[in-house]
Scaffold this motif. Structure first.
Motif, PDB file in Angstrom:
ATOM      1  N   GLN A  58      -0.715  -3.222  -3.540  1.00 57.12           N
ATOM      2  CA  GLN A  58       0.442  -2.383  -3.830  1.00 57.12           C
ATOM      3  C   GLN A  58       0.083  -1.191  -4.707  1.00 57.12           C
ATOM      4  OE1 GLN A  58       3.155  -2.633  -2.373  1.00 57.12           O
ATOM      5  NE2 GLN A  58       3.747  -4.726  -1.932  1.00 57.12           N
ATOM      6  N   LYS A 102       1.626  -0.378   4.153  1.00 59.78           N
ATOM      7  CA  LYS A 102       2.700   0.608   4.126  1.00 59.78           C
ATOM      8  C   LYS A 102       3.578   0.436   5.353  1.00 59.78           C
ATOM      9  CE  LYS A 102       3.474   5.613   3.865  1.00 59.78           C
ATOM     10  NZ  LYS A 102       2.837   6.948   3.878  1.00 59.78           N
ATOM     11  N   GLU A 162       8.879   7.924   3.121  1.00 62.87           N
ATOM     12  CA  GLU A 162       8.348   7.847   1.762  1.00 62.87           C
ATOM     13  C   GLU A 162       9.326   7.225   0.768  1.00 62.87           C
ATOM     14  OE1 GLU A 162       5.343   8.372   1.244  1.00 62.87           O
ATOM     15  OE2 GLU A 162       4.734   9.529   3.014  1.00 62.87           O
ATOM     16  N   PRO A 178       8.680  -0.801  -0.897  1.00 57.96           N
ATOM     17  CA  PRO A 178       7.364  -1.369  -0.568  1.00 57.96           C
ATOM     18  C   PRO A 178       7.508  -2.665   0.217  1.00 57.96           C
ATOM     19  CG  PRO A 178       7.864  -1.649  -2.903  1.00 57.96           C
ATOM     20  CD  PRO A 178       8.922  -0.752  -2.349  1.00 57.96           C
ATOM     21  N   ARG A 233       1.159   5.331  -4.110  1.00 58.24           N
ATOM     22  CA  ARG A 233       0.655   6.427  -3.300  1.00 58.24           C
ATOM     23  C   ARG A 233       1.483   7.687  -3.522  1.00 58.24           C
ATOM     24  NH1 ARG A 233       0.804   1.954  -0.100  1.00 58.24           N
ATOM     25  NH2 ARG A 233       2.882   2.547   0.566  1.00 58.24           N
TER      26      ARG A 233
END
Length: 518
Positions: free
Chosen positions: A185, A268, A236, A240, A188
């Protein structure tokens, strides 16, 4: 001499335990393989024989028979090479037979004895654990992927010679190390941040609502208004993946052959954007092995369909069952499987072929061309789009543009979405659903209970917009998500009114279509 080892073969997305038996006896020198084998498995006979010879194993002139069972299950793929070779080495008396009872084997062999990577290693490691094996030997290229399964030792080998030496006790191979959650995790940097999108506040608001409740979204607008950019920004702000979702996705991508040593685990949420020329088979999934298609590859993520009307009618109609049920049923060559398909569908389209309708000063299309273009989308498909918004088109003059106030960056918006989804998780903890978009039947009545005024307003809105029963239910689900975003237990009139704003656009362009084209 008789020996047996255990392997695993893919059946859809899951794996099944396979028994590989070898018998070496005196008689006319032959090498036979039986057990309902596909061509790739039948060819293993020569690969295994030459690979053993090049690994220093003398192939005796004996009568050799290899059986793969259960006999009524078709075995396919090159992953049986390694277990066949190990069973023969055990039958030749070169390794202890007792060791092969504790370990499962999968892997493809080259003629020089190298062990190549395979598809579906995660599923095979999982079934090995479920079958009670303490370890599984597989290609080193698949070790990181298989190590995602806890409770079983993953032994990665590069060559057949290395595998035989390990089973003889001549060398030591440390089990692959499981990746830690912190390593998986990693934070990003967003490729497209919401803060980078100028204007389009209504469309961005609709996108946030769609992600918060896992609703489908349709973006309509002229070319260059940012439909594709907004869709990428939506990916985006998705929460998660949980560990269970990662394992599910990694299984799917492993079977599809989309993993490699640098990216052994899917960390992802997927963003799949197939071209509008995609075939129905590639979209839904299929082939002799029934590999996952674009719909299944979008599981727990986003399926983005740009230029929606340009997709063939057959391809688009495939979406109707997955969007409603969260799975897709495939039948090919006598096999039948249900593949998961719980994804967010985001569609983007121009209002006409040239893209400028209803601006009659710029639109070059005739009324009939506009009708034919919009008629490519069926009413049942449009009904399944929970939110529909029109992208704003504003004049742009280089050097004089002024950045408008934005609704926040992706990180801030993601935090808001996480709070909303946490409310849904707590509400549905005893239900087989996760999001508001999955509410149906009695659950819809239970969790979307309306007061007297709200019920009257809902009925009035449905009548004004001429919504079908499905459309009315989806309007209510969006209102439930809006109430959750405000952390309210009850759905208010303002939630219903806002939800109707994102549904009314469906009628703006399609209301003028003749009945026969809807």
């Amino acid at each position: 001499m008789y020996s047996k080892v255990y392997s695993a073969g893919l059946v859809g997305l899951e794996a099944q335990k396979i028994l590989v038996e070898a018998d070496v006896s005196n008689g006319l020198p032959t090498f036979q393989m039986v057990g309902l084998l596909a061509s790739a498995v039948k060819e293993a006979r020569e690969r295994v024989r030459i690979s053993l010879q090049n690994s220093g194993v003398v192939f005796p002139p004996k009568r050799i028979t290899v059986n793969l069972s259960p006999a009524d299950l078709r075995k396919d793929g090159a992953g049986f090479d390694l277990p066949i070779a190990i069973s023969l080495v055990a039958a030749f008396g070169m390794i202890p037979i007792c060791d092969t009872e504790k370990m499962a084997f999968v892997g493809e062999l080259s003629l020089d004895g190298r062990v190549h990577g395979i598809h579906g290693a995660l599923s095979m490691a999982f079934v090995a654990k479920e079958s009670g094996f303490t370890s599984i030997m597989l290609p080193a290229a698949n070790a990181a992927e298989a190590s995602f399964v806890e409770g079983i030792d993953i032994i990665g080998v590069h060559t057949l010679r290395e595998a035989i030496a390990f089973l003889r006790g001549e060398t030591t191979i440390l089990p692959a190390k499981t990746m830690e959650d912190e390593e998986i995790q990693k934070e990003r940097t967003p490729e497209v941040d919401f803060a980078d999108i100028v204007g389009q506040e209504i469309a961005k608001r609709a996108a946030v609502i769609a992600v918060a409740g896992s609703h489908n979204l349709l973006l309509v607008g002229a070319p260059g208004t940012g439909k594709t950019l907004l869709a990428k920004a939506v990916s985006e702000i998705m929460p998660p993946l949980t560990r269970e979702e990662m394992m599910e996705l990694t299984k799917i991508y492993s079977v599809a052959g989309l993993l490699d040593e640098t990216h052994p685990i899917v960390t992802k949420r997927p963003f799949r954007a197939p071209h509008h020329s995609v075939s129905p088979a590639a979209f839904a999934g299929g082939g002799s092995k029934i590999v996952p298609g674009e719909i299944t590859l979008s599981q727990n993520g986003i399926l983005f369909l740009d230029e929606l009307p340009e997709f063939s009618r057959t391809t688009l109609e495939i979406l109707r069952q997955p969007m409603e049920e969260g799975k897709i049923h495939l039948s090919r060559l006598g096999n039948s499987f249900d593949y998961p398909a719980k994804m967010m569908v985001i569609g983007a389209m121009n209002p006409c072929r040239c893209g400028f309708y209803p601006d009659l000063q710029k639109c070059r299309c005739t009324p009939m061309q506009v009708q034919n273009y919009l008629a490519r989308l069926s009413e049942p498909l449009l009904d399944r789009m929970d939110l529909c918004v029109e992208m704003e088109k504003k004049p742009f003059f280089p050097g004089t543009e002024k950045r408008e106030k934005t609704s926040g960056n992706s990180k801030e918006i993601r935090e808001q979405i996480l709070k909303t989804r946490k409310i849904q998780k707590e509400r549905y903890k005893n239900e087989p659903i996760r999001y508001n978009s999955e509410l149906e039947g009695k659950r819809l009545e239970k969790y979307c209970c309306l007061g007297k005024n709200e019920k009257e307003l809902w009925k009035e809105l449905c009548q004004q917009m001429e919504l079908s029963l499905r459309g009315a239910k989806r309007l209510l689900r969006v209102a439930r998500t809006l109430a959750d975003m405000e952390e309210k237990d009850e759905i208010g009139e303002e939630n219903l009114l806002e939800a109707s704003l994102y549904k009314g656009i469906n009628r703006k362009y399609w209301s003028a279509l003749p009945e026969g084209t809807k």
